[in-house]
Each structure stands twice: as C-alpha cells, then as structure tokens.
Enzyme design. Structure first.
Site, PDB file in Angstrom:
ATOM      1  N   ASP A  63     -18.371   2.089  11.875  1.00  0.00           N
ATOM      2  CA  ASP A  63     -16.956   1.500  11.437  1.00  0.00           C
ATOM      3  C   ASP A  63     -16.509   2.561  10.428  1.00  0.00           C
ATOM      4  O   ASP A  63     -16.110   2.298   9.697  1.00  0.00           O
ATOM      5  CB  ASP A  63     -16.760   0.158  10.868  1.00  0.00           C
ATOM      6  CG  ASP A  63     -15.242   0.278  10.874  1.00  0.00           C
ATOM      7  OD1 ASP A  63     -14.695   1.347  11.750  1.00  0.00           O
ATOM      8  OD2 ASP A  63     -15.038  -0.828   9.705  1.00  0.00           O
ATOM      9  N   GLY A  90      -6.325  -0.459  15.448  1.00  0.00           N
ATOM     10  CA  GLY A  90      -6.441  -0.984  16.375  1.00  0.00           C
ATOM     11  C   GLY A  90      -7.770  -0.857  16.867  1.00  0.00           C
ATOM     12  O   GLY A  90      -7.982  -1.266  18.061  1.00  0.00           O
ATOM     13  N   ALA A  91      -8.749   0.809  16.420  1.00  0.00           N
ATOM     14  CA  ALA A  91      -9.793   0.550  17.370  1.00  0.00           C
ATOM     15  C   ALA A  91     -11.351  -0.860  17.254  1.00  0.00           C
ATOM     16  O   ALA A  91     -11.880  -1.250  17.700  1.00  0.00           O
ATOM     17  CB  ALA A  91     -11.189   1.944  16.848  1.00  0.00           C
ATOM     18  N   GLU A 114       1.072  -1.378   0.102  1.00  0.00           N
ATOM     19  CA  GLU A 114      -0.244   0.428   0.131  1.00  0.00           C
ATOM     20  C   GLU A 114       0.802   1.444   0.308  1.00  0.00           C
ATOM     21  O   GLU A 114      -0.050   2.478   0.089  1.00  0.00           O
ATOM     22  CB  GLU A 114      -1.006   0.150   1.550  1.00  0.00           C
ATOM     23  CG  GLU A 114      -2.138  -0.919   0.951  1.00  0.00           C
ATOM     24  CD  GLU A 114      -3.011  -1.314   2.001  1.00  0.00           C
ATOM     25  OE1 GLU A 114      -2.714  -0.719   2.754  1.00  0.00           O
ATOM     26  OE2 GLU A 114      -3.325  -2.067   2.522  1.00  0.00           O
ATOM     27  N   CYS A 116      -8.627 -12.845   8.897  1.00  0.00           N
ATOM     28  CA  CYS A 116      -7.382 -13.056   7.763  1.00  0.00           C
ATOM     29  C   CYS A 116      -7.643 -14.166   7.216  1.00  0.00           C
ATOM     30  O   CYS A 116      -7.161 -14.003   5.731  1.00  0.00           O
ATOM     31  CB  CYS A 116      -5.961 -13.791   8.928  1.00  0.00           C
ATOM     32  SG  CYS A 116      -5.360 -12.057   9.842  1.00  0.00           S
ATOM     33  N   HIS A 117      -8.577 -15.287   7.183  1.00  0.00           N
ATOM     34  CA  HIS A 117      -9.062 -16.006   6.554  1.00  0.00           C
ATOM     35  C   HIS A 117     -10.312 -15.851   5.454  1.00  0.00           C
ATOM     36  O   HIS A 117     -10.609 -17.293   5.333  1.00  0.00           O
ATOM     37  CB  HIS A 117      -8.882 -17.630   6.627  1.00  0.00           C
ATOM     38  CG  HIS A 117      -7.328 -18.106   7.908  1.00  0.00           C
ATOM     39  ND1 HIS A 117      -6.431 -18.261   6.621  1.00  0.00           N
ATOM     40  CD2 HIS A 117      -6.763 -17.721   9.059  1.00  0.00           C
ATOM     41  CE1 HIS A 117      -5.297 -18.226   8.257  1.00  0.00           C
ATOM     42  NE2 HIS A 117      -5.862 -17.758   8.807  1.00  0.00           N
ATOM     43  N   LYS A 168     -15.924   7.148   5.114  1.00  0.00           N
ATOM     44  CA  LYS A 168     -16.377   5.972   4.533  1.00  0.00           C
ATOM     45  C   LYS A 168     -17.743   5.795   4.972  1.00  0.00           C
ATOM     46  O   LYS A 168     -18.942   5.099   4.018  1.00  0.00           O
ATOM     47  CB  LYS A 168     -15.591   4.910   5.733  1.00  0.00           C
ATOM     48  CG  LYS A 168     -14.904   4.485   5.794  1.00  0.00           C
ATOM     49  CD  LYS A 168     -14.488   2.901   7.109  1.00  0.00           C
ATOM     50  CE  LYS A 168     -13.085   1.936   6.598  1.00  0.00           C
ATOM     51  NZ  LYS A 168     -13.730   1.242   7.919  1.00  0.00           N
ATOM     52  N   ASN A 184     -13.346   5.054  14.062  1.00  0.00           N
ATOM     53  CA  ASN A 184     -14.457   4.418  15.092  1.00  0.00           C
ATOM     54  C   ASN A 184     -14.197   4.630  16.172  1.00  0.00           C
ATOM     55  O   ASN A 184     -13.247   4.485  16.502  1.00  0.00           O
ATOM     56  CB  ASN A 184     -14.736   2.884  13.986  1.00  0.00           C
ATOM     57  CG  ASN A 184     -13.475   2.722  14.045  1.00  0.00           C
ATOM     58  OD1 ASN A 184     -12.596   2.232  12.997  1.00  0.00           O
ATOM     59  ND2 ASN A 184     -13.884   1.302  14.542  1.00  0.00           N
TER      60      ASN A 184
END
Length: 725
Positions: free
Chosen positions: A310, A188-189, A76, A619-620, A337, A265
């Site tokens: 969010d 980390g929110a 990124e 992640c998955h 957002k 958020n």
C-alpha cells in the site's frame, strides 16, 4: 494590489474560458492576498509570501471568528479564498461559503451523498477541497460525481457521474483546473477497482479525455503507454481492477505544459495474488507526467516497483527550481508513503536524488543512478509466507496531509509518520463485494489485550514535523509529536510554519529552527492544513478542524495514543489581536464497557477476528477498539443481543446512518462469529480496566425488543447534536 481588485479587473480569462474570474495565469502566478487553488499555486508549494504575521508578531495571534459545521466526521478540507469569500468543503462532500472577514455564512450546498456510500471508502467520508475557474467552483463528491457550482450562489450548474456507481469508487480529493479542463481522480484500490483520471470541460462538463493508470486485459489496451505497461503485469491482474487510483496529488508546470499526477497502490495489495508476484506493475506507485489538453502520456517515475505494501505515490507533489551541484534544475519533489524523499527532474522524469526521511526496513536504500529501491527480501511476505512487520506500514511515512516548501528557507516541511504494520498473506483470500480486498490478513496484527505490547506499540508510533533539505537530502530540524495523523502544513513569508495536530492544537513554528512560537487549543484533533489570506490590510490564518480520517478509525487504541480526542468540527479563522472565543464543546460521556459474559467458542473468536479485521476494522477500529469518531462496538448495547446484531449487520437496519447490510458478504453464522469476537474483546478490555483500578460504569438495561432502536440511539448519542454522523 489586493486579490479582489485583481480578480475584479479581469474581463476574460487568460486561458480563453470567456469568463471573468479565476484563470490559469492567476493560479500560476499566485495572488498574495488570495488562495485560489488547492496548493495555492500550480506548483503546490503551499507557501504564502504574506508576512504581517511573523516571528515577532505571532504571539498576538488570536481567534477572529469561527463557524460550527454540521458534520462530525473527519475534516480534511483546504479552503479557497477568492474576492473576500472563503469556500470550504466538509465531510459528506458539503460546501460552505462565508464572508472571509466577518464569518457570515453566504450559502451552503449539500450534494446529498447517501449514507450507504460510506462503506465504499477506506478512510472516512472526507473531502479535501474545491477547484475554481472563472466564476465557478468544482466539487468531487464521495459517491463519485463532479459538480460545477455557481461561485456567487452555490447553485449547481452541471453534474457528471465520473465513476461506475456499482463499484466501490469514491472521490475524496480536490479537483484541479488546467487550461479550462477540470481534472479529477478517484479512490477505491483497497476495495478492488481500476484507477484513472478524467478531464472535463470547465464550462460544459463534457468529458475531454480519460487517462487509465493501469492496463486493462491483454488485447484491450489501445494506447501505447498501456501496451507498454501490460508487459509488466502477469496473471489475471485485471480481474480485481489492478488498483492505481489517483486519489489526491496533482501539480502543473505551465512552462513545460505538463500535468503531474500521483498514482496509488495495487488491488489487491498482495502482488502474489495480483500479478503472480512478478513484474513492476506500471503505473502503480508512480508519478506520471501527461499533457493537460489531451491526456497524452509523456513520462513516468515509479517509486515502488511491484508495489505490495500500500505504498502509494499519491502524496503531495511540489515543483521548485533548485541549485544542484552548481546548476539550476527544474525539479519535482515528493515524500510518498514508502519513506523515501525524491527529487526528480520534472522535464524528463530523471531521478536526481533520494533518501529515507524516516526509518525504513523494507529497503536498504535507492540505487543512486535509477532511484530503484534496493529491497529487503524479507519484505515480500507472499514469497516467504512469514509475517513482515513493515516500517513504514500501510499508513505511510507520509500520507495525504500536504507538505509545504519555503523558497526563502529552501526547506520542505513534511508531516511525517513513524508507524509499522504487520503484513501477512491472506492464504484463503477471495474477493468480496464489501470490505478490504487487499490479499493481506488484516487481523494478523490485531492489538492483543496485553498492556506491555500496547505500550511498546504506542511508544513506537509517533508523528514528526520534519524540515527537509531537498538538496542535501537530510533533516535540518524535527519536532516529535505523540501520535500520527497530524495536520497538513503551511509555510509563510513571515518565517513561520503552521500545523495543527492530534493534541488539538494549532501551532506556529519558526521555519528555520522549528522552535514553537505560538499555540492555540482548537478543542479537536486536526488533520487538515491551514491557509492564509489578506483583506483590507489584515492577514488571516484559516483552518478547518475536526478529528477523523483513517488514523482516527482503523488503528484502534493507537488512534487515541496521544490522549482521547473528540470530533468538534469547525472553521477557525485567526488574526493579530483577535478577541473571539470558542464555545465549549458538547461533552459526551463514554458509554460503559460492561459486556455480557462471553459464551462463544475459541473457534468463533478466531473466525470472527479475521472477518472483523477485513470487513469492520476500517470503520470500527483494530481489535474492535473505536477511535472516537464512530461507535466503539465494545460499548454498544445492540452487540449484546443476537437478533438486534443480525438486524443491523446482516439486514441493514441502520442503513440510513451508513451501516449497510452485509448480507452479500457475510452469512448469519459469520455475523454471529463477529459478534462473539466483539464480546470476547470487550471482556478482555474490561478485565484490563479492573486490573488498572478503573471502575466500570453500569450497563444500561436494553430489552431485546428495543435493541435495534437502542443501536440507532447509540450512534446518535456518540455524535454532536444536530450534526450528520
């Protein structure tokens, strides 16, 4: 005059850093041939006046050189170009320096972020770039450090821990340097932290100030702006931090001496848990103006009062001077957002105008005087107790992918997203040390094994490149793309807009009409934004390519909506009449979808589905469907074996590869529920494959005693050889 000559001619910084090289005056004015800061200049317009590559010549654009990268996660980064050298960051917060003309690598730096830190992130182990000041570069690492590097050698000069390492903080955004102070936020929110930004002396690394974005517990807030914010919160909001992490956007106006930060958020998302469903919860989802020397609060504008979806305001902030109703206005523009495009007076924070740039159903519009959203009561899911399919969803109508502004065309180019999310309150929610702490049932909208539903979801999930007129508050043109998670944007004096996309192409469009004028197959999905620079009279366009980020992980089948995408991480540099060729990417066969027969219970599937959504899907993938970057667990051999799965998930047998122990979060019985859910899902999708006529491949034979070794090998096999996963 070339940027190299300008920089070489500096004897001391204009802002008193006492060091030759990059300073505030150069960043503010911009050097045509260079890219000195994340958004090129302090106003973050991402517009370059270079015009050698233009609408007439872009058809001759070809590859000048490329460099393969040694990480295979989301890329990124926005490159910096200073004195003929291009500097990039990669996944896992690594830094590389190359000769910007030839591509020769000059140095590399690895902060050695531990693989175990990956579990703290919501959205891949990405990094968006560097800051420069004097002769130094500044890097925020995924595990929360701020590092000053010697720009010539890459050697670290000082390192500061900016977060509490015992909490799930991360840094993915690029720092900014203003008046000799390096400013960095954090993320980390989703996991449960309190947000802030911190300024450090660029020379020594000493902390200058810290600005908290949400209040502490009552009685602990000394600053007036935090005492004022405290009145807008209820209940024990501080218990899980409150959120408000400022993880990406910043901009600076030297004339007004105001630094603008975008705030994220709430933590948890669910305001019913976070603040008893009451109050605006300042300064969540706000743009806040502060003094860069002291961190003093000046004003704020909140885009989403009482945030519960969010809906961050951490998206690109662009400063420009516009003529509105016949009068010149100094404005700040943002497309956060929540789906509305805002034009705000950047001196006072006064709302000027706003309109939705994508379809929105959580609100019917904005109050024309205050800019406050006119909410749909059904959107507050914690009040109704019913599922609300929000549009946009938590992925946002526009996420971190930078937009650009052309002062020639007077248009803002937005990499927009059309995607919804089902919001349903997690009625049994309790904070956990790992995974999402959103207060929303992350499994409620898991994609069923129903082709019709999947098709309908895919048809409704698209990307757009929108040319937005900020004065008229309407789109001038749009380009529709087959999926979300397309790259950030560059606008140039050649009348072009460059954007990479999920279909593995870098594309140039006419900035006034949106007509596609050129495209190049880069062999991997692109989420990062391009830049441009000039050396010895030749203009170049540079891009860090590599599929990844949250949309390549969490959305499951929708992450492959535009077609299967692999991660091939590279730095690509183009010029007119470039003749270089890309090597063919490593081809990796898909592992078989041939699970053992499901032998669990419906209750296990229900419990395991909930826990997979909360602790594993980030992640998955949604519904255990991998997104092409990390292992697809439906196809992983170790899932077939109870003991091996326990060793990996509960005991942390693969911690070196980033799969940490969940023993502090899940019991062995709960881990087994997750395994049975994955097996059930794999069998569902195997049945769909059979109906479609796709023959499954034979499953590899994996003895139980070798299952853990096989699991490690599976992870490695799904990554490009020699690259860090």
């Amino acid at each position: 005059m070339s940027g190299a000559l300008i920089l070489a001619g500096c004897t001391a910084s204009a802002d008193g850093s006492g060091e030759a090289g990059v300073d505030g005056q150069l960043i503010a004015q911009g050097v045509d041939s260079e890219w000195l800061s994340y958004g090129r200049t302090y106003d973050e317009q991402r517009y370059s006046p270079l015009d050698q590559i233009n609408r007439e010549t872009v058809g001759k654009l070809g590859l000048a050189w490329s460099q393969d990268l040694d990480t295979s996660r989301g890329q990124e980064s926005t490159p910096l170009v200073i004195d003929g050298v291009i500097y990039i960051t990669t996944a896992w917060s690594k830094v590389r320096a190359y000769d910007a003309k030839t591509g020769k690598q000059l140095w590399g730096y690895d902060p050695e972020v531990p693989g175990s830190a990956g579990v703290k992130g919501c959205c891949d182990v990405v990094n968006r770039g560097l800051a420069a000041w004097g002769g130094k570069l500044y890097l925020g690492t995924f595990d929360g450090r701020l590092v000053a590097l010697d720009r010539k050698t890459g050697k670290p000069l000082w390192i500061k821990e900016t977060v509490d390492p015992t909490k799930p903080y991360t840094i993915t955004g690029a720092p900014r340097v203003v008046k000799g102070k390096v400013v960095i936020g954090n993320g980390g929110a989703e996991m449960g932290v309190r947000g802030y930004v911190t300024a450090y002396d660029a020379e020594t690394g000493e902390q200058a100030w810290r600005f908290y974005t949400v209040p502490d517990a009552p009685g602990k807030n000394e600053a007036k702006y935090l005492k004022d914010a405290e009145k807008t919160w209820h209940g024990e909001y501080w218990a899980e931090g409150g959120g408000g992490t400022a993880w990406d956007s910043m901009a600076y106006d030297p004339e007004l001496d105001l630094l603008y930060i975008g705030v994220g958020n709430g933590s948890p998302w669910n305001q019913g848990i976070r603040s008893e469903g009451k109050g605006d919860n300042l300064y969540l989802s706000s743009i806040v103006a502060i003094r860069p020397e002291t961190g003093e609060y000046v004003w704020h504008f909140q885009t989403t009062p009482g945030e519960t979806w969010d809906f961050t305001a951490t998206q690109s902030i662009i400063l420009a001077d516009l003529e509105i109703e016949g009068k010149p206005r100094k404005v700040l523009m943002q497309a956060p957002k929540n789906g509305f495009f805002y034009v705000i007076d950047r001196e006072t924070g006064q709302f000027i105008s706003g309109k939705n740039f994508v379809p929105v159903n959580w609100a019917t519009g904005l109050d024309p005087k205050t800019g406050r959203p006119i909410e749909n009561p059904e959107a507050r899911y914690y009040k109704t107790g019913k599922m609300f399919i929000g549009s946009p969803g938590a992925g946002g109508a526009h996420s971190w992918h930078p937009m650009a502004y052309s002062p020639k065309d007077k248009l803002v180019y937005i990499p927009a997203q059309l995607a919804s999310l089902p919001y349903f309150p997690d009625k049994d929610w309790k904070a956990k040390p790992k995974g999402f702490n959103t207060g929303v049932d992350m499994s409620a909208g898991a994609m069923p094994a129903d082709p019709a539903v999947r098709k309908a979801a895919a048809d409704a999930t698209k990307g757009e490149l929108i040319a937005w007129d900020p004065v008229a508050q309407k789109a001038r043109w749009k380009v529709t793309l087959p999926s979300v998670n397309n790259g950030g944007v560059l606008a140039t004096g050649g009348g072009l807009v460059f954007q990479g996309n999920m279909k593995s192409n870098l594309v140039a469009y006419a900035s006034d009409t949106g007509k596609e004028l050129w495209s190049y197959p880069v062999q991997t999905g692109v989420v990062a934004p391009p830049i441009t620079y000039e050396i010895d009279g030749t203009q170049y366009v540079a891009l860090v390519a590599g599929w990844g980020g949250i949309w390549a992980l969490a959305p499951g089948i929708l992450s492959q909506d535009g077609g299967p995408v692999r991660n091939v991480s590279r730095l690509l540099v183009f010029k007119l009449d470039g003749k270089a060729k890309l090597s063919e990417p490593l081809t990796l066969d898909e592992l078989p979808l041939d699970p053992p027969p499901f032998a669990g219970t419906k209750e296990q599937v229900a419990r395991g589905g909930y826990r997979f959504g909360r602790f594993c899907s980030t992640c998955h993938g949604d519904a255990a469907i991998g997104g092409g970057v990390l292992p697809d667990l439906r196809r992983s051999g170790f899932v077939q074996d109870h003991d091996a799965f326990q060793q990996v998930v509960h005991d942390g047998a693969l911690e070196d590869l980033g799969m940490v122990s969940f023993a502090d979060t899940l019991t062995p019985e709960e881990v087994e529920d997750v395994r049975q859910y994955i097996i059930h899902r794999a069998n569902e999708d195997k049945a769909l494959e059979a109906k479609s006529g796709k023959a499954p491949k034979a499953a590899p034979s994996v003895p139980a005693s070798e299952a853990t070794k096989a699991a490690a090998q599976i992870v490695k096999d799904q990554q490009a050889t020699g690259r860090r996963p």
